[in-house]
Design a protein around this motif. Structure first.
Motif, PDB file in Angstrom:
ATOM      1  N   PRO A 157      -8.137   1.909  -3.902  1.00 52.35           N
ATOM      2  CA  PRO A 157      -7.959   0.774  -2.991  1.00 52.35           C
ATOM      3  C   PRO A 157      -9.128  -0.215  -2.951  1.00 52.35           C
ATOM      4  O   PRO A 157      -8.977  -1.306  -2.412  1.00 52.35           O
ATOM      5  CB  PRO A 157      -7.768   1.438  -1.623  1.00 52.35           C
ATOM      6  N   LYS A 162       5.299  -1.122  12.248  1.00 56.04           N
ATOM      7  CA  LYS A 162       4.494  -0.870  13.439  1.00 56.04           C
ATOM      8  C   LYS A 162       5.301  -1.139  14.705  1.00 56.04           C
ATOM      9  O   LYS A 162       5.296  -0.342  15.645  1.00 56.04           O
ATOM     10  CB  LYS A 162       3.266  -1.807  13.416  1.00 56.04           C
ATOM     11  N   CYS A 195      -1.846   3.226   5.450  1.00 54.04           N
ATOM     12  CA  CYS A 195      -2.403   3.439   4.135  1.00 54.04           C
ATOM     13  C   CYS A 195      -3.896   3.640   4.221  1.00 54.04           C
ATOM     14  O   CYS A 195      -4.510   3.374   5.238  1.00 54.04           O
ATOM     15  CB  CYS A 195      -2.125   2.216   3.341  1.00 54.04           C
ATOM     16  N   ILE A 196      -4.433   4.103   3.112  1.00 54.33           N
ATOM     17  CA  ILE A 196      -5.832   4.495   3.134  1.00 54.33           C
ATOM     18  C   ILE A 196      -6.621   3.655   2.143  1.00 54.33           C
ATOM     19  O   ILE A 196      -6.197   3.490   1.035  1.00 54.33           O
ATOM     20  CB  ILE A 196      -5.972   5.987   2.780  1.00 54.33           C
ATOM     21  N   GLU A 221       9.686   8.323  -0.645  1.00 53.99           N
ATOM     22  CA  GLU A 221      10.285   7.035  -1.002  1.00 53.99           C
ATOM     23  C   GLU A 221       9.513   6.295  -2.095  1.00 53.99           C
ATOM     24  O   GLU A 221      10.011   5.358  -2.691  1.00 53.99           O
ATOM     25  CB  GLU A 221      10.476   6.159   0.243  1.00 53.99           C
ATOM     26  N   PRO A 255      -2.728  11.705   2.590  1.00 53.20           N
ATOM     27  CA  PRO A 255      -3.163  10.396   3.068  1.00 53.20           C
ATOM     28  C   PRO A 255      -4.643  10.153   2.824  1.00 53.20           C
ATOM     29  O   PRO A 255      -5.429   9.960   3.744  1.00 53.20           O
ATOM     30  CB  PRO A 255      -2.837  10.448   4.563  1.00 53.20           C
ATOM     31  N   THR A 256      -5.032  10.157   1.557  1.00 59.50           N
ATOM     32  CA  THR A 256      -6.398   9.813   1.177  1.00 59.50           C
ATOM     33  C   THR A 256      -6.300   8.862  -0.006  1.00 59.50           C
ATOM     34  O   THR A 256      -5.209   8.575  -0.474  1.00 59.50           O
ATOM     35  CB  THR A 256      -7.215  11.076   0.823  1.00 59.50           C
ATOM     36  N   SER A 257      -7.447   8.356  -0.478  1.00 56.99           N
ATOM     37  CA  SER A 257      -7.402   7.393  -1.579  1.00 56.99           C
ATOM     38  C   SER A 257      -6.851   8.027  -2.843  1.00 56.99           C
ATOM     39  O   SER A 257      -7.088   9.204  -3.112  1.00 56.99           O
ATOM     40  CB  SER A 257      -8.804   6.858  -1.861  1.00 56.99           C
ATOM     41  N   THR A 271      -9.192  -0.827   4.545  1.00 55.36           N
ATOM     42  CA  THR A 271      -8.385  -0.084   5.505  1.00 55.36           C
ATOM     43  C   THR A 271      -9.170   0.431   6.699  1.00 55.36           C
ATOM     44  O   THR A 271      -8.604   0.669   7.746  1.00 55.36           O
ATOM     45  CB  THR A 271      -7.739   1.118   4.813  1.00 55.36           C
ATOM     46  N   LYS A 272     -10.475   0.662   6.525  1.00 55.68           N
ATOM     47  CA  LYS A 272     -11.230   1.296   7.608  1.00 55.68           C
ATOM     48  C   LYS A 272     -12.172   0.276   8.243  1.00 55.68           C
ATOM     49  O   LYS A 272     -12.822  -0.488   7.532  1.00 55.68           O
ATOM     50  CB  LYS A 272     -12.030   2.478   7.049  1.00 55.68           C
ATOM     51  N   THR A 295       8.068   4.797   6.989  1.00 53.24           N
ATOM     52  CA  THR A 295       7.508   3.567   6.421  1.00 53.24           C
ATOM     53  C   THR A 295       8.621   2.533   6.326  1.00 53.24           C
ATOM     54  O   THR A 295       9.808   2.864   6.360  1.00 53.24           O
ATOM     55  CB  THR A 295       6.958   3.819   5.007  1.00 53.24           C
ATOM     56  N   MET A 332       0.854  -1.188   0.000  1.00 53.26           N
ATOM     57  CA  MET A 332       0.000   0.000   0.000  1.00 53.26           C
ATOM     58  C   MET A 332       0.893   1.242   0.000  1.00 53.26           C
ATOM     59  O   MET A 332       2.018   1.157   0.471  1.00 53.26           O
ATOM     60  CB  MET A 332      -0.890  -0.007   1.232  1.00 53.26           C
ATOM     61  N   PRO A 333       0.448   2.396  -0.484  1.00 54.83           N
ATOM     62  CA  PRO A 333      -0.884   2.633  -1.037  1.00 54.83           C
ATOM     63  C   PRO A 333      -0.992   2.219  -2.504  1.00 54.83           C
ATOM     64  O   PRO A 333       0.004   2.198  -3.220  1.00 54.83           O
ATOM     65  CB  PRO A 333      -1.024   4.154  -0.929  1.00 54.83           C
TER      66      PRO A 333
END
Lengths: 411, 102
Positions: free
Chosen positions: A164, B87, B101-102, A268, A297-299, A200-201, B62, A159-160
Motif C-alpha cells: 500500500p 460505512k 483496508c490496511i 469477494e 487484515p494486514t499489508s 491508512t493509518k 464490503t 483497496m486492498p
C-alpha cells in the motif's frame, strides 16, 4: 509417502519450500511446488523501472534457482483445488496431485478489467499505464523517458492493494525524476485515492500527507473510481467527481488467483479466508495460507509474508503432531518507503500498533529512523534487493523478528 | 423524536453503535434521518443484507460484497448512501465501523 503441496513459487511459497525441506524427513515426505511462470520477479524492484533506476532484467531470476533440489517444481497452471478430496488438478498433462498438507501462496494480481474503460477504452499502454506488472513498468519507462510533461494522475482503484505504500513511493520518485530531467515545472502531479488521506493509518497519513504537500503533489481523497473516459482523458468517480489527466498511472483492483474463485475457496476478491493469528484456512485444517493470497487484515507485502513464515511453519509442524496451532502472528509489517532525492522512510507496524516515529534498532546496520526521512533508509531499501535474493528467499536468518517490538518507538 | 431515540443508544467515538444486538428498525430510521438519508425499500434491502452478513461473518460487508450479493449496483449504492456507501450502510445497520483496508 506423504505430500506437502505448495501452490505458487513467489516470495511466500519459495520461502516455505526452503524452510520445510529442512523440517520434514525426506524418507516420509515429498514436497511439491507448482507455479505457472518460470521467472521470479523481485516485485519491490518494479517501482524503480519506470524511472530507469532498474532495468527489467535487474528484477528477474529463474524460479528454479531458489527451489531446493529435493523439492519437485512443476511448471503448470492450476485447474482446480478440491479440498474435500485433498487433491489439486493441474492443467499440464491433466496431472492430479493428492496432498496431505496444502500451502496456498498464489498471491494477488492486478485486474484492470474491473474498472470500466481502463483496459478496453483505447488508452491502455498509450497514456494509461500500471507499474505493478513487469511489462507495464517497462512500457512506462519508455514513455516517461521522452514525456514532455503535463498532468499526471496516479489513481488507486480500490483497496486492498499489494504494497500500500508503493503509490506514494511512485509519486515521490516521479517528483524527483522530473526534477532531474529539468521538467518538474511542466508537470502537475495529482494523487486520487479511495482513502480519506495519504495512508491508512493516522500518524503515517499525517507525515506522508505533509510530504506530498511539500513536494507540490495534490491529493484527491475519497475518490472511488467508476470509469475512465478515454475520449475526454478523465477519470470519473461513482459520485460523479471528474479528474482530467494527460497521463494516468493506475493501480488497478488487486485480486487473488482465479483458481481460488473456481475452487470456491475465496471471498469477494478471491482471497482465502484465514485465521489472522494462526494462518490456517478458516474452512480446512490441512490448508495453510501465506502472503497476499489470504485475507488477513494486514499489508500485502513480501515483508509480511516473511514475518508470517515462522508462525506458519511452526503451526503446520504442530498440527502434524496433533497439537493446537499457536495464535502468534501479529500482523507485523515493515516497509522502506523511497521518498526521492536518495532519501527514504521506514515504517514498522502490526494489527494493533500503527506506524510510530522513533528509531528502529538493527544490529550491525541500524538504527534506522522511523517515520522520518533519512539517507540510511534509502540505502536500506537499495540493499534489500541483495538480501531478498540471497537470504530471504532461501529461508535464511534475517535480522528482523517476526513479532513487532515497541523498542525505540515513541508513543 | 429522532433525538429521543438516539439518546437511548450507545455509540462509539466514530458514531457507530456499540452493541449491534441492541439495534431496531426504529433506531435505523433515526440514524438515517440524522445522516439525511431517506430510507426506501432499496435501502432496506441493503441494510438487511448487511445485518445478515454480520450475523454469519462477524464483520460488516464490503461494498463489493454488497453489490455482488444483492440486486443493487455500485452506482446505485453511491446514490442511496452518498459519501461512503459501505460505512453509511454499516452505520445505519447498527454495525461496527468497517475495518476497510490496511
Amino acid at each position: 509417502m506423504k505430500t506437502l503441496l505448495i501452490l505458487g513459487a513467489g516470495t511466500g511459497g519459495t520461502m516455505v519450500a526452503n524452510k520445510m525441506v529442512h523440517e520434514l524427513d525426506s524418507r516420509e515426505w515429498e514436497i511439491i511446488i507448482v507455479d505457472r511462470d518460470e521467472t521470479h520477479y523481485y516485485q519491490p524492484g518494479l517501482l524503480f523501472i519506470p524511472f530507469g533506476i532498474y532495468n527489467p532484467r535487474d528484477v528477474e531470476k529463474p524460479k528454479r534457482d531458489f527451489i531446493p533440489l529435493n523439492v519437485k517444481l512443476i511448471l503448470s497452471d492450476i485447474e482446480l483445488i478440491e479440498p474435500e478430496k485433498n487433491r489439486v488438478l493441474l492443467s499440464r498433462d491433466k496431472q492430479v496431485i493428492n496432498y496431505d498438507y496444502l500451502v496456498i501462496a498464489t498471491g494477488s494480481h492486478i485486474h484492470p478489467k474491473e474498472t470500466e474503460g481502463l483496459l478496453d477504452g483505447g488508452g491502455w499502454r498509450k497514456n494509461i499505464f500500471d507499474f505493478y506488472s513487469p511489462d507495464g513498468a517497462a512500457e512506462l519507462a519508455r514513455y516517461l523517458k521522452f514525456w514532455k510533461g503535463g498532468r499526471m494522475v496516479v489513481n488507486v482503484s480500490e483497496m486492498p492493494i499489494k504494497c500500500p505504500v508503493a503509490p506514494l513511493e511512485f509519486l515521490f520518485l516521479a517528483d524527483w525524476f522530473f526534477h532531474e530531467r529539468g521538467i518538474r515545472d511542466q508537470v502537475e502531479i495529482v494523487y486520487a485515492t479511495p482513502l480519506d488521506g495519504a495512508f491508512t493509518k493516522p500518524r503515517a497519513a499525517e507525515v506522508l500527507g505533509g510530504m506530498l504537500e511539500k513536494k507540490g503533489i495534490s491529493l484527491e481523497p475519497n475518490f472511488n473510481i467508476g470509469e475512465v473516459d478515454n475520449k475526454k482523458n478523465t477519470i470519473r468517480s461513482w459520485d460523479e467527481r471528474e479528474i482530467p489527466y494527460d497521463l494516468l498511472i493506475s493501480i488497478p483492483t488487486n485480486m487473488g488467483a482465479e483458481v481460488i474463485k473456481r475452487s470456491g475457496l475465496g471471498d469477494e476478491l478471491n482471497f482465502v479466508p484465514i485465521d489472522k493469528h494462526t494462518l490456517q484456512s478458516s474452512a480446512w485444517e490441512n490448508i495453510w495460507v501465506i502472503g497476499d493470497a489470504g485475507n488477513a487484515p494486514t499489508s500485502k507485502a513480501g515483508s509480511v509474508a516473511h514475518f508470517m513464515l515462522d508462525v506458519l511453519i511452526d503451526n503446520m509442524l504442530r498440527h502434524m503432531e496433533g497439537l493446537e496451532p499457536l495464535a502468534e502472528f501479529d500482523g507485523h509489517a515493515n516497509c522502506f518507503i523511497e521518498s526521492g532525492f536518495e532519501q527514504g522512510i521506514l515504517i514498522d507496524f502490526n494489527y494493533d500498533v500503527e506506524p510510530l516515529p522513533g528509531k528502529y534498532p538493527l544490529p550491525g546496520l541500524g538504527p534506522f529512523s522511523l517515520l522520518k526521512e533519512s539517507p540510511a533508509n534509502h540505502w536500506g531499501k537499495m540493499m534489500f534487493r541483495w538480501m531478498y535474493w540471497n537470504i530471504l528467499l532461501k529461508g535464511g536468518e534475517m535480522p528482523f523478528e517476526s513479532q513487532m517490538t515497541m523498542a525505540g518507538k515513541w508513543q | 423524536m429522532t433525538q429521543d431515540i438516539l439518546d437511548t443508544v450507545a455509540f462509539d467515538d466514530d458514531g457507530f453503535m456499540e452493541d449491534a444486538a441492541a439495534w431496531t428498525e426504529e433506531i435505523a430510521q433515526a440514524i438515517a434521518e440524522a445522516l439525511e438519508v431517506n430510507l426506501s425499500d432499496r435501502h432496506w434491502d441493503v441494510i438487511k443484507f448487511a445485518r445478515q452478513e454480520f450475523e454469519t461473518q462477524g464483520e460488516p460487508p464490503t461494498l463489493r460484497l454488497i453489490t455482488q450479493q444483492t440486486e443493487v449496483s455500485m452506482k446505485e449504492m453511491y446514490q442511496l448512501f452518498p459519501g461512503g456507501p459501505a460505512k453509511i450502510t454499516a452505520n445505519i445497520a447498527g454495525l461496527k465501523k468497517p475495518t476497510g483496508c490496511i
